[in-house]
Design a protein around this motif. Structure first.
Motif, PDB file in Angstrom:
ATOM      1  N   UNK A   9     -11.703 -15.706  26.853  1.00 39.35           N
ATOM      2  CA  UNK A   9     -11.814 -16.841  27.707  1.00 39.35           C
ATOM      3  C   UNK A   9     -12.691 -18.343  27.427  1.00 39.35           C
ATOM      4  N   UNK A  10     -13.275 -18.017  26.082  1.00 38.50           N
ATOM      5  CA  UNK A  10     -13.988 -19.093  25.533  1.00 38.50           C
ATOM      6  C   UNK A  10     -13.038 -20.103  24.870  1.00 38.50           C
ATOM      7  N   UNK A  27     -13.621 -32.284  24.177  1.00 40.05           N
ATOM      8  CA  UNK A  27     -13.140 -32.172  25.362  1.00 40.05           C
ATOM      9  C   UNK A  27     -12.033 -31.197  25.536  1.00 40.05           C
ATOM     10  N   UNK A  28     -11.300 -30.735  24.491  1.00 45.18           N
ATOM     11  CA  UNK A  28     -10.274 -29.839  24.355  1.00 45.18           C
ATOM     12  C   UNK A  28     -10.774 -28.331  24.328  1.00 45.18           C
ATOM     13  N   UNK A  29     -11.984 -28.451  23.933  1.00 46.42           N
ATOM     14  CA  UNK A  29     -12.765 -27.145  23.657  1.00 46.42           C
ATOM     15  C   UNK A  29     -14.116 -27.324  24.353  1.00 46.42           C
ATOM     16  N   UNK A  30     -14.399 -27.435  25.552  1.00 45.44           N
ATOM     17  CA  UNK A  30     -15.532 -27.675  26.110  1.00 45.44           C
ATOM     18  C   UNK A  30     -16.400 -26.890  26.160  1.00 45.44           C
ATOM     19  N   UNK A  31     -16.239 -25.287  26.008  1.00 44.73           N
ATOM     20  CA  UNK A  31     -17.350 -24.434  26.489  1.00 44.73           C
ATOM     21  C   UNK A  31     -17.086 -23.178  25.261  1.00 44.73           C
ATOM     22  N   UNK A  32     -18.389 -22.512  25.033  1.00 44.42           N
ATOM     23  CA  UNK A  32     -18.441 -21.531  24.130  1.00 44.42           C
ATOM     24  C   UNK A  32     -19.165 -20.303  24.440  1.00 44.42           C
ATOM     25  N   UNK A  33     -18.614 -19.400  24.167  1.00 43.13           N
ATOM     26  CA  UNK A  33     -19.352 -17.831  24.451  1.00 43.13           C
ATOM     27  C   UNK A  33     -19.115 -16.969  23.425  1.00 43.13           C
ATOM     28  N   UNK A  79     -20.051 -28.439  27.079  1.00 41.31           N
ATOM     29  CA  UNK A  79     -20.133 -29.815  26.714  1.00 41.31           C
ATOM     30  C   UNK A  79     -20.708 -30.620  27.715  1.00 41.31           C
ATOM     31  N   UNK A  80     -20.348 -30.379  28.898  1.00 45.51           N
ATOM     32  CA  UNK A  80     -20.456 -31.315  29.878  1.00 45.51           C
ATOM     33  C   UNK A  80     -19.735 -32.239  30.134  1.00 45.51           C
ATOM     34  N   UNK A  81     -20.039 -33.240  31.176  1.00 46.79           N
ATOM     35  CA  UNK A  81     -19.195 -34.250  31.522  1.00 46.79           C
ATOM     36  C   UNK A  81     -19.495 -35.727  30.701  1.00 46.79           C
ATOM     37  N   UNK A  82     -20.581 -35.984  30.192  1.00 45.73           N
ATOM     38  CA  UNK A  82     -21.016 -37.208  29.648  1.00 45.73           C
ATOM     39  C   UNK A  82     -20.745 -37.205  28.223  1.00 45.73           C
ATOM     40  N   UNK A  83     -20.419 -36.272  27.214  1.00 48.14           N
ATOM     41  CA  UNK A  83     -20.289 -36.220  25.952  1.00 48.14           C
ATOM     42  C   UNK A  83     -18.581 -36.234  25.500  1.00 48.14           C
ATOM     43  N   UNK A  84     -18.211 -36.468  24.692  1.00 42.31           N
ATOM     44  CA  UNK A  84     -16.919 -36.596  24.084  1.00 42.31           C
ATOM     45  C   UNK A  84     -16.876 -35.199  23.295  1.00 42.31           C
ATOM     46  N   UNK A  85     -17.867 -35.025  22.316  1.00 45.01           N
ATOM     47  CA  UNK A  85     -18.148 -33.938  21.294  1.00 45.01           C
ATOM     48  C   UNK A  85     -19.505 -33.776  21.162  1.00 45.01           C
ATOM     49  N   UNK A  86     -19.565 -32.588  20.466  1.00 41.33           N
ATOM     50  CA  UNK A  86     -21.229 -32.284  19.824  1.00 41.33           C
ATOM     51  C   UNK A  86     -21.127 -30.851  19.128  1.00 41.33           C
TER      52      UNK A  86
END
Length: 288
Positions: free
Chosen positions: A155-156, A180-186, A269-276
């Motif tokens: 699911x990540x 934005x295309x990969x907004x979460x990691x687990x 990632x959250x809603x305020x960043x484009x990438x990190x």
């Protein structure tokens, strides 16, 4: 005559008091100067890069105190004594939770205190004997070998990958890229760890660089017939690499019927960043 005696007594009292002000009857301390600890590891113990922030000082077995280093410590002792210095760390990276690391060796030295003088010492430490490092066959994940001992969880939207973009030490670190295309990691450790309970010490060391978003560290607790997902610690963002000593002791002991544990890592990632980017290095878990 009585007046003269009283006056003489008054003058004598003033004279004695003045002498005490000029030559106070207080002990003159010696001083110990401690700037840092030298830490040494043996093969299969992983990195020797530590963040020892405190010195816990004892003189002849009596506690003097815990002091943030570098420091010059006054000691009301003279002559020959034995000192013990224990390395202290920030538990879970929190300044308010300072503690002696139970897996670090104490430093002992026989010294000769001279009141009014400063004795500079260079304490050394390493891991105590019989510490178990079960993360992998090398004792830690340093991302220098071919495979990575952290799997993505179903699911990540992204993975952790070997990278030389930003490295704490060596040639590589583990990079988690969020956009934005990969907004979460687990992710989870590939190993299931069998860990001691009943209050036994279990600590994970890790170097982390997360400049913009938090990263959560936790565990999957494997019990007969079920898996419990426990979020244990959130690491706040900061501009630099940081060493974290994650105390898993209470979490592990809270589940006495657990058969094994996996370490988990999660970030969004959250809603305020484009990438990190988030970088990990030198991950090792330890117990006796």
């Amino acid at each position: 005559m009585k007046y003269s005696y009283t006056l003489l007594l008054f003058i004598l009292i003033i004279f004695i008091s003045s002498c005490e002000l000029i030559n106070p009857d207080d002990d003159i301390p010696a001083h110990i100067q401690i700037n840092s600890f030298e830490f040494n590891t043996k093969p299969m113990e992983g990195t020797d890069s530590m963040d020892i922030v405190d010195a816990w000082l004892y003189v002849d077995g009596e506690v003097i105190g815990a002091f943030e280093i570098p420091v010059i410590i006054p000691v009301l002792s003279a002559g020959k004594h034995q000192i013990e210095v224990d390395p202290g760390v920030l538990v879970n990276g929190i300044a308010a939770t300072r503690s002696i690391n139970p897996f670090f060796e104490s430093y002992f030295e026989n010294v000769d205190f001279v009141p009014g003088s400063t004795l500079a010492i260079q304490p050394t430490s390493g891991y105590i004997d019989n510490v178990i490092f079960p993360w992998n066959s090398r004792g830690e994940e340093d991302f220098e070998e071919g495979g990575i001992s952290i799997d993505s969880i179903n699911g990540t939207s992204t993975i952790i990958a070997k990278s030389d973009m930003d490295v704490y030490e060596g040639g590589y670190s583990g990079r988690i890229f969020l956009d934005k295309a990969h907004p979460d990691y687990a992710g989870q450790s590939t190993m299931e760890f069998v860990l001691p309970k009943s209050g036994a010490a279990v600590v994970m060391e890790i170097h982390i660089k997360n400049t913009e978003v938090p990263i959560a560290i936790g565990m999957f607790v494997n019990k007969p017939g079920t898996v419990i997902n426990v979020n244990h610690l959130g690491i706040t963002p900061g501009p630099h690499w940081k060493k974290i000593y994650v105390n898993f002791s209470e979490l592990v002991s809270y589940y006495p019927t657990a058969t094994s544990y996996r370490v988990t890592f999660k970030a969004e990632l959250g809603s305020t960043l484009d990438s990190t980017n988030i970088f990990l290095d030198n991950i090792k878990i330890m117990h006796l």
